[in-house]
Enzyme design. Structure first.
Site, PDB file in Angstrom:
ATOM      1  N   GLU A  23      10.571 -18.284  99.706  1.00 20.74           N
ATOM      2  CA  GLU A  23      10.981 -18.328 101.118  1.00 20.74           C
ATOM      3  C   GLU A  23      11.631 -17.024 101.533  1.00 20.74           C
ATOM      4  O   GLU A  23      11.392 -16.506 102.631  1.00 20.74           O
ATOM      5  CB  GLU A  23      11.986 -19.480 101.334  1.00 20.74           C
ATOM      6  CG  GLU A  23      11.420 -20.867 101.109  1.00 20.74           C
ATOM      7  CD  GLU A  23      11.565 -21.353  99.674  1.00 20.74           C
ATOM      8  OE1 GLU A  23      11.516 -20.538  98.728  1.00 20.74           O
ATOM      9  OE2 GLU A  23      11.713 -22.571  99.490  1.00 20.74           O
TER      10      GLU A  23
ATOM     11  N   CYS B 273      16.055 -23.821  98.495  1.00 26.12           N
ATOM     12  CA  CYS B 273      17.359 -23.830  97.823  1.00 26.12           C
ATOM     13  C   CYS B 273      18.451 -23.408  98.812  1.00 26.12           C
ATOM     14  O   CYS B 273      18.171 -22.941  99.927  1.00 26.12           O
ATOM     15  CB  CYS B 273      17.339 -22.908  96.615  1.00 26.12           C
ATOM     16  SG  CYS B 273      17.463 -21.161  97.042  1.00 26.12           S
TER      17      CYS B 273
ATOM     18  N   CYS C 140      13.269 -16.115  95.513  1.00 21.98           N
ATOM     19  CA  CYS C 140      12.481 -17.282  95.917  1.00 21.98           C
ATOM     20  C   CYS C 140      11.386 -16.880  96.905  1.00 21.98           C
ATOM     21  O   CYS C 140      11.523 -15.892  97.647  1.00 21.98           O
ATOM     22  CB  CYS C 140      13.373 -18.300  96.613  1.00 21.98           C
ATOM     23  SG  CYS C 140      14.605 -19.063  95.567  1.00 21.98           S
TER      24      CYS C 140
ATOM     25  N   CYS D 138      18.290 -19.805 100.119  1.00 24.30           N
ATOM     26  CA  CYS D 138      17.198 -19.634 101.094  1.00 24.30           C
ATOM     27  C   CYS D 138      17.583 -20.251 102.434  1.00 24.30           C
ATOM     28  O   CYS D 138      17.289 -19.692 103.489  1.00 24.30           O
ATOM     29  CB  CYS D 138      15.911 -20.256 100.576  1.00 24.30           C
ATOM     30  SG  CYS D 138      15.147 -19.261  99.270  1.00 24.30           S
TER      31      CYS D 138
ATOM     32  N   ASN E 141       7.332 -16.814  94.881  1.00 26.83           N
ATOM     33  CA  ASN E 141       8.533 -16.455  94.100  1.00 26.83           C
ATOM     34  C   ASN E 141       8.214 -15.354  93.086  1.00 26.83           C
ATOM     35  O   ASN E 141       7.126 -15.312  92.511  1.00 26.83           O
ATOM     36  CB  ASN E 141       9.206 -17.672  93.447  1.00 26.83           C
ATOM     37  CG  ASN E 141       8.287 -18.540  92.627  1.00 26.83           C
ATOM     38  OD1 ASN E 141       7.126 -18.714  92.939  1.00 26.83           O
ATOM     39  ND2 ASN E 141       8.819 -19.095  91.553  1.00 26.83           N
TER      40      ASN E 141
ATOM     41  N   GLU F 221       9.889 -13.572  89.811  1.00 27.45           N
ATOM     42  CA  GLU F 221      10.964 -13.697  88.812  1.00 27.45           C
ATOM     43  C   GLU F 221      11.195 -12.385  88.071  1.00 27.45           C
ATOM     44  O   GLU F 221      10.428 -11.423  88.195  1.00 27.45           O
ATOM     45  CB  GLU F 221      10.639 -14.848  87.854  1.00 27.45           C
ATOM     46  CG  GLU F 221      10.586 -16.167  88.610  1.00 27.45           C
ATOM     47  CD  GLU F 221      10.405 -17.388  87.729  1.00 27.45           C
ATOM     48  OE1 GLU F 221      10.099 -17.241  86.521  1.00 27.45           O
ATOM     49  OE2 GLU F 221      10.584 -18.510  88.243  1.00 27.45           O
TER      50      GLU F 221
HETATM   51  N1  THU Z   1      12.288 -21.200  93.934  1.00 29.74           N
HETATM   52  C1  THU Z   1      11.740 -20.834  95.117  1.00 29.74           C
HETATM   53  O1  THU Z   1      10.866 -19.951  95.188  1.00 29.74           O
HETATM   54  N2  THU Z   1      12.188 -21.473  96.225  1.00 29.74           N
HETATM   55  C2  THU Z   1      13.153 -22.429  96.235  1.00 29.74           C
HETATM   56  O2  THU Z   1      13.640 -22.811  97.288  1.00 29.74           O
HETATM   57  C3  THU Z   1      13.597 -23.008  94.976  1.00 29.74           C
HETATM   58  C4  THU Z   1      13.301 -22.210  93.766  1.00 29.74           C
HETATM   59  C5  THU Z   1      11.850 -20.486  92.734  1.00 29.74           C
HETATM   60  C6  THU Z   1      12.898 -19.594  92.140  1.00 29.74           C
HETATM   61  C7  THU Z   1      12.469 -19.531  90.698  1.00 29.74           C
HETATM   62  O3  THU Z   1      11.483 -18.501  90.564  1.00 29.74           O
HETATM   63  C8  THU Z   1      11.791 -20.871  90.462  1.00 29.74           C
HETATM   64  O4  THU Z   1      11.498 -21.401  91.732  1.00 29.74           O
HETATM   65  C9  THU Z   1      12.652 -21.871  89.684  1.00 29.74           C
HETATM   66  O5  THU Z   1      13.883 -22.037  90.261  1.00 29.74           O
END
Ligand code: THU
Length: 160
Positions: free
Chosen positions: A75, A112, A73, A115, A62, A64
Site C-alpha cells: 500500500e 497494517c 508494504c 499503512c 510489498n 522486503e
Molecule cells: N504487508 C503489506 O504489504 N501490507 C500490509 O498492510 C500488511 C503487510 C506486507 C509486509 C511484509 O512484506 C509482509 O506483508 C508480511 O508482513
C-alpha cells in the site's frame, strides 16, 4: 468521567465478482501486481492498485529486505509512488489483495497500522475520502468508504 465511543462501518461483497466492474478491474490489477511482490522472507504477497482522478492507475507490491524493517508494504509503495509521480491528483479508490505461499488466504486482509496512517495523510491532503477495497486471494471483499473507518481517532495535520 465520561466515555467516548466510535463506530465504524464496512460493506461486504461476497467475492470479487460482485464488485462494480470498475472496481473489479482495479482489484484484478492488484492481484496481478501482487505476483511481482518481493517477499522472500514472509512469503506473504500483497498487491495494491490506486485509481486517481486523472484516470491513471498506480500499482504497488510489498518489497522486503534482509534488514526486515527496511522493507515496505504494498500500500505504501503504491501511495508514495502516486504522491511522487502525480502530486496534484486525488486518490479515489484503493484495491488491495494478499496471498501467502504456504497457506490459502480466504479472508480480507486490511492495511497494517503504518499503512493506515500513511493513507490518512493523503486523504487529509486531498480532502476527499479514499474508498478502500481489500481481500485475501479469494472470498469476501470489504469496502470502507473512507480511511477514517479503518483508523478512527486518527492523528492528522490538524493536531499540529
Ligand atoms: N504487508 C503489506 O504489504 N501490507 C500490509 O498492510 C500488511 C503487510 C506486507 C509486509 C511484509 O512484506 C509482509 O506483508 C508480511 O508482513
Amino acid at each position: 468521567m465520561k466515555k467516548l465511543s466510535f463506530t465504524t462501518e464496512f460493506s461486504v461483497y461476497e467475492n470479487k465478482e460482485q464488485l462494480p466492474s470498475e472496481i473489479k478491474e482495479l482489484m484484478e490489477m492488484a492481484i496481478e501486481i501482487r505476483k511481482k511482490a518481493y517477499a522472500p522472507y514472509s512469503k506473504f504477497r500483497v498487491g495494491a492498485a490506486i485509481l486517481l482522478d486523472n484516470g491513471k492507475i498506480v500499482l504497488g507490491s510489498n518489497q522486503e529486505n534482509a534488514a526486515y524493517p527496511s522493507g515496505l508494504c504494498a500500500e505504501r509503495v503504491a501511495i508514495f509512488q502516486a504522491g511522487a509521480i502525480y502530486p496534484d491528483a486525488k486518490m479515489l479508490k484503493l484495491a488491495i489483495s494478499a496471498t501467502a505461499d504456504e497457506k490459502p488466504v480466504t479472508s480480507p486482509i486490511p492495511p497494517c497500522g503504518a499503512c493506515r496512517q500513511s493513507i490518512a495523510e493523503y486523504e487529509f491532503k486531498q480532502d476527499i475520502p479514499i474508498e478502500l477495497f481489500f481481500m485475501g486471494e479469494s472470498g469476501e471483499v470489504y469496502k470502507s468508504d473512507s480511511l477514517k473507518n479503518l483508523l478512527p481517532f486518527v492523528f492528522d495535520k490538524n493536531h499540529l
